[in-house]
Each structure stands twice: as structure tokens, then as C-alpha cells.
Write a protein that holds these residues in place. Structure first.
Motif, PDB file in Angstrom:
ATOM      1  N   ALA A   1       4.733  -2.756  -6.659  1.00 11.87           N
ATOM      2  CA  ALA A   1       3.787  -3.711  -6.501  1.00 11.87           C
ATOM      3  C   ALA A   1       4.334  -4.609  -8.402  1.00 11.87           C
TER       4      ALA A   1
ATOM      5  N   ALA B   1       3.216   3.413  -5.589  1.00 12.02           N
ATOM      6  CA  ALA B   1       2.841   1.978  -4.621  1.00 12.02           C
ATOM      7  C   ALA B   1       2.779   1.106  -6.380  1.00 12.02           C
TER       8      ALA B   1
ATOM      9  N   LEU C   1      -1.974  -4.829  -4.367  1.00 10.81           N
ATOM     10  CA  LEU C   1      -1.281  -4.070  -3.418  1.00 10.81           C
ATOM     11  C   LEU C   1      -1.259  -5.398  -2.659  1.00 10.81           C
TER      12      LEU C   1
END
Length: 409
Positions: A118, A114, A251
Motif C-alpha cells: 500500500a 499489505a 488499503l
């Protein structure tokens, strides 16, 4: 050869040959093998697995351990790659993690994914200083106050005395605390690429002797527990110890949904109710989901002192729901790491540091240790993201069941 070993074992049993002295009489591998054989007989235990290792031990038995009988192996995995946008660590990194906890590497790996999608985590070192706090006995409250004031007024003299003991360390400050007739002087040092506990202990003792000579106070102990080393403490949360570092990442909503199967509002609520309110109600010094997990795994892989996970876990995780997504950050006020000395010189641990590109001393002294601290902070951030996501999506128990492993956070 068997006869010689039997003869030596007989001497150990009779007390004529001491276990701790074997390396002085024979090569390290022979000494370890003989000691292991003796312990096998004494405990009726098969230690052949402990006796299988690949690391060169000539230096290990001198610098890292006493009475060695072998090695305990811990599985090492990798998580990542993860993009780190720090001041010292910049780029994409594979994280070596040593653990026996199933699902941990997979959890950190999901957080790394993640973070990388990002664009990476931004990281900053906020403070850098290793501490040691000798304690002195004064004769009265008035005398104790005089001792504290003398130390505060003579920083340069104490700095000179301390730095005469080291080629690398630099004393950067001190703080005094008086409790009745007890005087604590909390020295702080820049230890460059070393974690530095041995360095600051020796340097602090030299400075403490000068305080004794000049004030008449009696040094009771080189450490008075105001350091505060390897124990949960508010002073390390507030004042910091080692590296104080923060890492954060934004995010977007769609990523929270696709990677973690939840949303920004839920992440923020889980963090607030679990990490903040729950920790406060428990009077915890760690306001996080499981920071110690990532820290311990990287510490074990990279030759750090595992007892310093205590201070490292003094982390605070914050989650801000912002327009278009969520900003998640971790702040670690007392992360003690080094890339030279201690366990970092053991071959397997040095290899793991090399994976990160931080083994040994930096081109500029201190840069490698700072880079390593930034990477560890991002690993913690990855672990926090993953667990918060799993909790928000109600997936934690399911993940452990599917991987056939137990555990709780």
C-alpha cells in the motif's frame, strides 16, 4: 578445578559464601557456573541448557540481573520488510520478533506485506513524556491544597532541582492530584533515547525533597501509583506515558480482497463489534485485537522492559470504510521504549536494535527512541490488520490448525 568448585559449594551450603556475592570473588562466568551448579544440586535439575549462552555477561551481572545462573533463549524471527513513513523512521525495515507463539511472526509478516504494497504506513509521535508521581502526606485538606498549589506555582524551581540529577533528562511539566490529605505530584520528563524510569525516579525524588522542605508535607513514597507504572490505568490511556504514537494505512478494496480474503465492510464490522463494543462490554483498557503480541515480541527481541507491555497494550484500533477501500489505524497512548540503557546493551538485544538502525543514542538526542516507537507502532498495525483479516475471512482457527499450533485472541 573440580576440587576448588567442591570446596566453594561446601561454603555456599554452610552459609559462609553467599550466592549473591560470588561475582565479587571471581570472574562473572565462573560465578554463574558455580551458582548454577548449586541450584542444580538443590533442585535435582539439569540446567545445562540454561548454561549455554553467547552473550558477554560481565556487564549483565552488574546492570541487568542478580544471582544469574544462565540464560533462557527465546526464538527470534523476522517479519517484513515493512515500509514506514514516519517523522523519525523512514524506509523499509525488517522487524525482529522474539516469541514462542507459533503463527505470530507469520501474522505480523502478512500485515507487513499489505502495508508495504500500500506504499507504507504513516506514523506520528503525538506526545513524549515519562512520568513518576511521588505521594505526600499533608496534615489537612487545606494543607494538601497548599502543597499542590505550591508545586504548580514553582515549576521552575522543581525543574532545576530535578535536572541537577541528570545530564540528559528534562522535566517538561507536572500535574497535581489531591485525595483527602494525600497529594500526588505527577512529574513528566523528556528522557531522550532512554526509556528513562531510573532517570525520572532519581530526578523526581530530588524535586520531591524540595516540596517537603518548602511545604512541610511528608513524602511517603517516590511512587504513588499515579505514574502509573506497569499497571493497567485510565490515566495512561488519557494523558499518555512514554511515547504516544499513531500509525495508519489506506488499503484499496482490491488489496483487502487479495491479501486478506475479505472486504472493507467486513473489516470495519469486525473491528467495531470485537475491538470496540466487545472491549467496552468487558471494560477493557485495550480496544484492539492483539496489540500486546507485537509489542511483547519486539520488546523481548530489542531489550525493552517486558512489564511495560501492560501500558503498551492500551491501544485503540480504528477502521474507517472510505471510498475505494479502508483506512486502518492504531493509536498507542503509552508506549515506553528506549534505545540506550537497560536491556538494550545486551549483545543479542543490541543486535536486534541494530537491524532496525536504532541502537544507541541518536545523532539528535531522542531521535532513535522516537524512530523505534514509530516502528513498533507499525508492527502493531501489521498485527492488527492480519488478525482482523483472518477473523473477517473466518480463517483464524484454520491458520492455527495448519501451523500445528494453538492459541486464542
Amino acid at each position: 578445578m573440580v576440587y576448588i568448585m567442591d570446596e566453594q559449594l561446601a561454603k555456599i551450603r554452610s552459609g559462609d559464601l553467599k550466592l549473591y556475592a560470588l561475582e565479587k570473588l571471581m570472574p562473572a562466568d565462573e560465578a554463574v557456573s558455580l551458582r548454577r551448579k548449586y541450584i542444580e544440586e538443590e533442585t535435582s535439575t539439569d540446567l545445562s541448557a540454561v548454561g549455554s549462552y553467547s552473550i558477554p555477561i560481565d556487564r549483565v551481572v552488574v546492570r541487568n540481573i542478580e544471582n544469574m545462573i544462565g540464560c533462557v533463549q527465546i526464538p527470534v524471527g523476522v517479519a517484513g520488510p515493512v515500509v514506514v513513513n514516519g517523522e523519525y523512521a523512514k524506509g523499509s525495515f525488517w522487524l525482529p520478533v522474539a516469541t514462542t507463539e507459533g503463527a505470530l511472526t507469520a501474522s505480523i509478516n502478512r500485515g507487513c506485506s499489505a502495508i508495504t504494497k500500500a506504499g507504507g504506513a504513516e506514523v506520528r509521535i503525538l506526545r513524549d513524556g515519562m512520568t513518576r508521581a511521588p505521594i505526600f502526606a499533608a496534615t489537612s485538606v487545606a494543607h494538601a491544597t497548599e502543597v499542590a498549589r505550591w508545586a504548580e506555582d514553582n515549576l521552575l524551581l522543581l525543574k532545576t532541582a530535578a535536572e541537577e540529577t541528570t545530564h540528559h533528562g528534562e522535566m517538561i511539566g507536572l500535574t497535581t492530584y489531591v485525595v483527602g490529605t494525600n497529594v500526588f505530584v505527577r512529574f513528566e520528563f523528556d528522557t531522550k533515547d532512554a526509556m528513562g524510569m531510573n532517570m525520572v525516579t532519581i530526578a523526581s525524588e530530588a524535586a520531591a525533597k524540595l516540596i517537603e522542605e518548602e511545604t512541610g508535607a511528608r513524602m511517603v513514597s517516590t511512587s504513588g501509583n499515579m505514574c502509573c507504572d506497569k499497571k493497567p490505568s485510565a490515566i495512561n490511556v488519557i494523558e499518555g506515558r512514554g511515547k504516544s504514537v499513531s500509525a495508519g494505512v489506506f488499503l484499496p478494496d482490491e488489496m483487502v480482497a487479495s491479501v486478506f480474503k475479505t472486504d472493507a465492510k467486513t473489516l470495519a464490522e469486525v473491528n467495531m463489534r470485537k475491538n470496540l463494543v466487545g472491549s467496552a462490554r468487558a471494560v477493557s483498557l485495550g480496544f484492539n485485537a492483539h496489540a500486546a503480541n507485537a509489542i511483547a515480541a519486539i520488546f523481548l527481541a530489542c531489550g525493552q522492559d517486558p512489564a511495560h507491555v501492560v501500558e503498551g497494550s492500551n491501544a485503540i484500533t480504528t477502521v474507517d470504510a472510505v471510498p475505494g477501500g479502508v483506512y486502518v489505524a492504531v493509536s498507542l497512548p503509552s508506549l515506553q521504549v528506549g534505545t540506550v540503557g537497560g536491556g538494550t546493551t545486551i549483545a543479542t538485544q543490541n543486535a536486534c536494535l541494530s537491524i532496525l538502525g536504532v541502537a544507541g543514542g541518536g545523532e539528535n538526542p531522542g531521535d532513535n527512541a522516537k524512530a523505534f516507537a514509530e516502528i513498533v507502532a507499525v508492527a502493531v498495525l501489521a498485527g492488527e490488520l492480519s488478525l482482523l483479516g483472518a477473523l473477517g475471512a473466518q480463517h483464524l482457527a484454520k491458520a492455527h490448525q495448519e501451523l500445528g499450533r494453538g492459541g486464542s485472541k
